[in-house]
Each structure stands twice: as C-alpha cells, then as structure tokens.
Design a protein around this motif. Structure first.
Motif, PDB file in Angstrom:
ATOM      1  N   ALA A 167     -11.358  -1.728  -8.947  1.00 27.13           N
ATOM      2  CA  ALA A 167     -12.057  -0.552  -8.409  1.00 27.13           C
ATOM      3  C   ALA A 167     -12.336   0.463  -9.509  1.00 27.13           C
ATOM      4  O   ALA A 167     -13.438   1.015  -9.604  1.00 27.13           O
ATOM      5  N   ALA A 168     -11.340   0.697 -10.355  1.00 25.72           N
ATOM      6  CA  ALA A 168     -11.512   1.664 -11.443  1.00 25.72           C
ATOM      7  C   ALA A 168     -12.552   1.176 -12.450  1.00 25.72           C
ATOM      8  O   ALA A 168     -13.401   1.957 -12.918  1.00 25.72           O
ATOM      9  N   LYS A 169     -12.514  -0.105 -12.763  1.00 23.13           N
ATOM     10  CA  LYS A 169     -13.438  -0.682 -13.748  1.00 23.13           C
ATOM     11  C   LYS A 169     -14.886  -0.604 -13.284  1.00 23.13           C
ATOM     12  O   LYS A 169     -15.804  -0.385 -14.080  1.00 23.13           O
ATOM     13  N   HIS A 170     -15.106  -0.771 -11.992  1.00 23.98           N
ATOM     14  CA  HIS A 170     -16.472  -0.835 -11.459  1.00 23.98           C
ATOM     15  C   HIS A 170     -16.877   0.429 -10.700  1.00 23.98           C
ATOM     16  O   HIS A 170     -17.882   0.442  -9.995  1.00 23.98           O
ATOM     17  N   ASN A 171     -16.072   1.480 -10.846  1.00 21.92           N
ATOM     18  CA  ASN A 171     -16.381   2.768 -10.216  1.00 21.92           C
ATOM     19  C   ASN A 171     -16.566   2.664  -8.702  1.00 21.92           C
ATOM     20  O   ASN A 171     -17.483   3.260  -8.128  1.00 21.92           O
ATOM     21  N   CYS A 172     -15.706   1.870  -8.075  1.00 13.14           N
ATOM     22  CA  CYS A 172     -15.732   1.741  -6.618  1.00 13.14           C
ATOM     23  C   CYS A 172     -14.686   2.674  -6.002  1.00 13.14           C
ATOM     24  O   CYS A 172     -13.606   2.858  -6.571  1.00 13.14           O
ATOM     25  N   GLN A 173     -15.017   3.217  -4.849  1.00 11.84           N
ATOM     26  CA  GLN A 173     -14.030   4.021  -4.140  1.00 11.84           C
ATOM     27  C   GLN A 173     -12.940   3.106  -3.591  1.00 11.84           C
ATOM     28  O   GLN A 173     -13.184   1.940  -3.267  1.00 11.84           O
ATOM     29  N   LEU A 174     -11.749   3.655  -3.481  1.00 13.65           N
ATOM     30  CA  LEU A 174     -10.581   2.876  -3.085  1.00 13.65           C
ATOM     31  C   LEU A 174      -9.889   3.526  -1.900  1.00 13.65           C
ATOM     32  O   LEU A 174      -9.662   4.735  -1.892  1.00 13.65           O
ATOM     33  N   VAL A 175      -9.565   2.710  -0.894  1.00 20.16           N
ATOM     34  CA  VAL A 175      -8.662   3.133   0.177  1.00 20.16           C
ATOM     35  C   VAL A 175      -7.337   2.435  -0.115  1.00 20.16           C
ATOM     36  O   VAL A 175      -7.201   1.226   0.104  1.00 20.16           O
ATOM     37  N   ASP A 176      -6.396   3.172  -0.640  1.00 20.11           N
ATOM     38  CA  ASP A 176      -5.142   2.562  -1.108  1.00 20.11           C
ATOM     39  C   ASP A 176      -4.147   2.462   0.045  1.00 20.11           C
ATOM     40  O   ASP A 176      -3.206   3.254   0.166  1.00 20.11           O
ATOM     41  N   LEU A 177      -4.356   1.465   0.898  1.00 24.98           N
ATOM     42  CA  LEU A 177      -3.520   1.299   2.078  1.00 24.98           C
ATOM     43  C   LEU A 177      -2.096   0.898   1.726  1.00 24.98           C
ATOM     44  O   LEU A 177      -1.152   1.234   2.449  1.00 24.98           O
ATOM     45  N   ARG A 178      -1.935   0.171   0.632  1.00 19.74           N
ATOM     46  CA  ARG A 178      -0.574  -0.195   0.191  1.00 19.74           C
ATOM     47  C   ARG A 178       0.251   1.071  -0.068  1.00 19.74           C
ATOM     48  O   ARG A 178       1.377   1.202   0.417  1.00 19.74           O
ATOM     49  N   LYS A 179      -0.323   1.986  -0.790  1.00 18.87           N
ATOM     50  CA  LYS A 179       0.347   3.252  -1.105  1.00 18.87           C
ATOM     51  C   LYS A 179       0.553   4.096   0.149  1.00 18.87           C
ATOM     52  O   LYS A 179       1.618   4.675   0.368  1.00 18.87           O
ATOM     53  N   ALA A 180      -0.475   4.148   0.993  1.00 13.13           N
ATOM     54  CA  ALA A 180      -0.411   4.972   2.202  1.00 13.13           C
ATOM     55  C   ALA A 180       0.639   4.447   3.184  1.00 13.13           C
ATOM     56  O   ALA A 180       1.372   5.230   3.802  1.00 13.13           O
ATOM     57  N   PHE A 181       0.697   3.122   3.357  1.00 18.22           N
ATOM     58  CA  PHE A 181       1.683   2.530   4.273  1.00 18.22           C
ATOM     59  C   PHE A 181       3.105   2.803   3.795  1.00 18.22           C
ATOM     60  O   PHE A 181       3.986   3.114   4.597  1.00 18.22           O
ATOM     61  N   LEU A 182       3.330   2.663   2.502  1.00 13.65           N
ATOM     62  CA  LEU A 182       4.668   2.903   1.973  1.00 13.65           C
ATOM     63  C   LEU A 182       5.075   4.363   2.193  1.00 13.65           C
ATOM     64  O   LEU A 182       6.207   4.643   2.618  1.00 13.65           O
ATOM     65  N   ALA A 183       4.159   5.283   1.923  1.00 19.46           N
ATOM     66  CA  ALA A 183       4.459   6.706   2.109  1.00 19.46           C
ATOM     67  C   ALA A 183       4.770   7.008   3.577  1.00 19.46           C
ATOM     68  O   ALA A 183       5.711   7.756   3.890  1.00 19.46           O
ATOM     69  N   TYR A 184       3.989   6.411   4.479  1.00 22.23           N
ATOM     70  CA  TYR A 184       4.219   6.642   5.908  1.00 22.23           C
ATOM     71  C   TYR A 184       5.573   6.081   6.335  1.00 22.23           C
ATOM     72  O   TYR A 184       6.322   6.724   7.080  1.00 22.23           O
ATOM     73  N   ASN A 185       5.894   4.894   5.867  1.00 22.40           N
ATOM     74  CA  ASN A 185       7.171   4.287   6.232  1.00 22.40           C
ATOM     75  C   ASN A 185       8.363   5.029   5.639  1.00 22.40           C
ATOM     76  O   ASN A 185       9.405   5.143   6.281  1.00 22.40           O
ATOM     77  N   LEU A 186       8.203   5.536   4.444  1.00 16.73           N
ATOM     78  CA  LEU A 186       9.286   6.338   3.857  1.00 16.73           C
ATOM     79  C   LEU A 186       9.597   7.556   4.718  1.00 16.73           C
ATOM     80  O   LEU A 186      10.747   7.981   4.829  1.00 16.73           O
ATOM     81  N   ALA A 187       8.558   8.098   5.353  1.00 22.00           N
ATOM     82  CA  ALA A 187       8.728   9.287   6.181  1.00 22.00           C
ATOM     83  C   ALA A 187       9.107   8.963   7.622  1.00 22.00           C
ATOM     84  O   ALA A 187       9.694   9.814   8.313  1.00 22.00           O
ATOM     85  N   ASN A 188       8.817   7.740   8.080  1.00 20.04           N
ATOM     86  CA  ASN A 188       8.961   7.445   9.507  1.00 20.04           C
ATOM     87  C   ASN A 188       9.782   6.196   9.832  1.00 20.04           C
ATOM     88  O   ASN A 188       9.887   5.827  11.003  1.00 20.04           O
ATOM     89  N   ASN A 189      10.335   5.556   8.821  1.00 23.75           N
ATOM     90  CA  ASN A 189      11.099   4.320   9.038  1.00 23.75           C
ATOM     91  C   ASN A 189      12.502   4.472   8.476  1.00 23.75           C
ATOM     92  O   ASN A 189      12.906   3.764   7.546  1.00 23.75           O
TER      93      ASN A 189
END
Length: 223
Positions: A167-189
């Motif tokens: 994504a960074a190499k080709h200037n594509c936008q990224l939805v970083d679900l891996r990061k988001a899921f981990l953050a949510y689980n850290l707060a709610n699991n």
C-alpha cells in the motif's frame, strides 16, 4: 422581472445538470467468505450502506459485493475480469489474506509469502492500469487473543505487513483491520478469549464485528 426569472431558471437547470453529471461511486468489495457474508442483512457492506444513508449520501455510492468463500489471493486474480472489472468500478476494496495463512494449517493449501506478494501486486497493477482507485485491507484475525498466543499470529502479522508495504509503495489507502482489531480486543477482551468479541469463530464476523469493520471502512471510503 422576466429577465430575472429567466436567469434563475437557467441557474436551476444548470445546477440540476451538474448534479446529474457527477459520477456515482461504484465500490466493489473483493474478497473471501467474510466479504461474501458482507452483503447479508447484518453484513459489513450492508452496515456500511446504512452508515452512508444516514449521512444523506445514498445517491453518491453504489456498493457491490464480490466475495467468494475459501478464496485466496490467487483466486482473486483469476476471477477479477468477470467479478470486478466487468462491473466498471470506480473503487475496489481488496480484503484478502486470512485463507492464505489459515489454509496452511487446515488443509495445507495456503499461499507462500513470495507468491502472495506476487499475485497481490499483479491484481493491483491490473486495477491501476484502468485508473481504478484501490483501497487495501489487512487481514483482521485468526483468533482474538490479545497476547499473541493465537497459533497463526506470526504468519498473519507477516502477511499484514506485506500488505502495508504494498500500500505504501503504490500510494494506496489502507484500512488496517489487523491493527484495529487488536486495539479493540485489548480494550474489550479482558478474558483473552479466542472468539466472541468481534468474531463468531476467531475469523468470521459477528454483528458487532460487521459494524466495526463498516465504521473502519467508512473513515477511508467516505470523506
């Protein structure tokens, strides 16, 4: 007075014509069983549509699901002509990678890292050659434990990092679900469960997970 009415009429017609000329965004969601389920009554694509409607933007976006259960990156490459390009999208959201990792364990049919990167880049090249905007998503989870004790965390993180780099190499936008899921689980699991927070089985989304993904995609897709 008659001249003034004529001017106002002309302006009104011009505004209507301009609005009609604005291109409706057709977004195709390209992925596996998670995306196939995304068009269901509580799926993330349906939930995203609801969020868009609440913003009064229904007429500006058309959401199209193109997910097939069991798909890996090679499957996406082989069916992109019929299932994506033929639909003339303005934007394609690619969400793949779980089966490329998970199937190594469940059936020995996953995708090696170098092959994954090669086919992902080939998909991207075809889409960008047609001036289609590409938004990339990292695979979210194969198990929801937060202490990195899920069996496939190491591989999943590796493939997520590959997608981030592409994504960074080709200037594509990224939805970083891996990061988001981990953050949510850290707060709610707090009990460090392997499922039941955002997923039904550690991989596939429950109702809360579908809404969470829709909200994360909304941040990138709808400005």
């Amino acid at each position: 007075m008659r001249l003034l009415l004529y001017v106002f009429s002309f302006i009104a017609i011009a505004l209507v014509s301009f609005t009609g000329m604005q291109q409706k965004q057709r977004i195709v969601f390209f992925g596996d069983s998670i995306t196939q389920a995304g068009v269901g009554p509580n799926g993330y694509i349906t939930q995203l549509g609801n969020l868009i409607n609440k913003k009064g933007l229904k007429d500006q976006y058309e959401l199209v699901g193109a997910g097939i259960s069991g798909n890996k990156v090679t499957d996406l490459y082989l069916r992109m002509e019929d299932d994506v390009l033929a639909k003339n999208p303005t934007t394609v959201v690619i969400w793949i990678g779980v089966n490329d990792v998970w199937h190594k364990k469940t059936g020995g049919t996953g995708t090696d890292a170098n092959k994954f990167e090669q086919f992902y880049n080939a998909i991207l090249k075809k889409l960008q050659a047609k001036n289609i905007k590409v938004i990339m998503c990292t695979p979210a989870a194969i198990g929801e434990k937060t202490d990195f004790s899920n069996e496939l965390d190491g591989d999943l993180n590796k493939y997520a990092n590959m997608i981030r780099d592409i994504a960074a190499k080709h200037n594509c936008q990224l939805v970083d679900l891996r990061k988001a899921f981990l953050a949510y689980n850290l707060a709610n699991n707090a009990e460090n469960k392997d499922r039941g927070i955002l997923t039904t089985d550690g991989v596939h989304l429950n109702e809360k997970g579908n809404l969470f993904v829709a909200e994360e995609m909304m941040k990138v897709l709808v400005k």
